[in-house]
Design an enzyme around this catalytic site. Structure first.
Site, PDB file in Angstrom:
ATOM      1  CE1 TYR A 101      -3.738   2.544   1.119  1.00 20.73           C
ATOM      2  CE2 TYR A 101      -1.737   3.619   2.110  1.00 20.73           C
ATOM      3  CZ  TYR A 101      -2.981   3.540   1.737  1.00 20.73           C
ATOM      4  OH  TYR A 101      -3.898   5.023   2.033  1.00 20.73           O
ATOM      5  CD  GLU A 189      -5.922   4.488  -0.706  1.00 20.64           C
ATOM      6  OE1 GLU A 189      -6.148   5.051   0.412  1.00 20.64           O
ATOM      7  OE2 GLU A 189      -6.667   3.740  -1.442  1.00 20.64           O
TER       8      GLU A 189
END
Ligand code: GDP
Ligand code: MN
Length: 382
Positions: A101, A189
């Site tokens: 992530y 993101e």
């Protein structure tokens, strides 16, 4: 403005971030054509502005045209947490050795950019933050200094990504930071950011929120054209009103953003739920008031309307006349409660008193008006 995954990936690619080749499809036939062009196996991905598409069945691998046909047929029109799938992104399937992530956003309290990186990717980052907060490596980046390679490398090591991923992750994150700053994003993101078995790091998903205040610096017309706006917000924007749709039953009209926000608070305090935020600005002419009432009237959830006006430069009697005239123009279903204060409030209230009825009531204070509006909305006032 939030971007769809395929738009985010296009933006990523323009900053040198590796993404998989793919194409957009609006029908099953287009999906098959896109897959034929991309080459099998492919991933069929629902394009909606909400996460958790994988879990909802909106992301499927397909190894041939028949499978694309089946999955595209199932996913188009699917409802994913209130969002209907109208478009698909068909991309070349990737082999995954590890899922990470990575993101950048603004930390307003620190007055710095915040980078988050985790070896635990692919899943909900909120869950990781809650269950295993140490699994997220955070860095603050001073906007003046920017992010340099040495800092990025330290950060990647702190996140304990696989050693094979180090160089690729450093490069991707440096480009992601550039994309975030130069692209004028509020959020970028990548979840998951993947390591492939042959040692490449690339973005398998893209979540991008652009800063609308920077629109003048960019050509975002294409992104804007695909935005799905709340119908009420669309109507308000056309009338030049500052409106934010909410889920409650008490419609709100106030002059000034601060007063409008306080009005939301007071309605909550009285045990009710605001249906919207609406700031009609400094004046309260019949024109503007009628427009505001029309927007609120168009919201089927509204059960009562609370008009909260503080007369400053605009005097109370002008405001009252504006409201009365507006009511003559728009036929309003829900009962209205008005709190009028400020300059010449007495004159204004006298005008409103002449028109007082079950459908139009005045209250001297904000709290009393909120309580009445909440009661009228059929909720128990606290
Ligand atoms: P989200 O569920 O909306 O966040 O959608 P993502 O694009 O992040 O996809 C969810 C998950 O699907 C990923 O974490 C992967 O595990 C899987 N996935 C997506 N694309 C591929 C792919 O090309 N190959 C493989 N093997 N899995 C994929
Ligand atoms: Mn994802």
């Amino acid at each position: 403005m939030d971007l769809f995954e395929h738009q985010g990936k296009e933006l990523f690619a323009s900053f040198g971030i590796p993404v998989s080749p793919g194409a957009v499809a609006r029908t099953v036939d287009e999906a098959v054509a896109a897959a034929d062009g991309v080459g099998y196996p492919v991933v069929v991905k629902a394009q909606v502005l909400v996460g958790g598409r994988g879990k909802a069945g909106g992301i499927k691998l397909a190894s041939n045209a028949d499978e694309v046909r089946t999955h595209a047929g199932n996913i188009l029109g699917m409802d994913i947490r209130g969002h209907t799938v109208e478009r698909l992104w068909i991309e070349k399937a990737s082999d995954i050795a590890a899922e990470y992530y990575g993101s950048f956003t603004l930390d307003r309290s620190a007055k710095k950019h915040l980078g988050m990186l985790s070896a635990k990717g692919g899943i909900d980052i909120e869950a990781v933050a809650e269950e295993d907060p140490d699994a997220i490596a955070r860095i603050h980046v001073d906007p003046v200094d920017g992010l340099d390679e040495a800092t990025a490398r330290k950060w990647v090591r702190a996140a304990r990504l696989d050693p094979d991923a180090e160089q690729g992750a450093v490069e991707l994150l440096l480009n992601l930071y550039r994309c975030y700053v130069e692209g004028d994003a509020d959020l970028v993101e990548v979840n998951p950011m993947i390591l492939t078995p042959d040692g490449r790091v690339h973005a398998l998903d893209a979540k991008v929120t652009l800063d609308d205040n920077a629109a003048f610096r960019h050509d975002w017309a294409e992104y804007a054209s695909t935005q799905k706006r709340d119908e009420r917000e669309q109507a308000a924007a056309e009338k030049g009103l500052q409106y934010v749709g909410l889920d409650g039953t008490v419609g709100i009209i106030a002059n000034g953003a601060g007063l409008a926000m306080s009005t939301l608070d007071v309605v909550n305090q009285a045990g009710g739920d605001p249906a919207n935020f609406l700031d009609i600005g400094g004046g309260a002419s019949a024109e503007v008031m009628a427009g505001a009432l029309e927007v609120i009237n168009g919201d089927p959830k509204v059960r009562s309307i609370f008009i909260n006006i503080f007369g400053g430069i605009t005097r109370g009697e002008e405001v009252a006349n504006g409201i009365v005239q507006a009511l003559g123009r728009v036929s309003i279903e829900a009962p209205i409660v008005i709190r009028l204060d400020g300059t010449n409030a007495d004159q204004g209230r006298a005008i409103l008193a002449e028109h007082e009825s079950e459908k139009l009531q005045s209250r001297p204070t904000m709290l009393e008006a909120a309580r009445t509006a909440v009661e009228l909305a059929g909720e128990a006032a606290k």
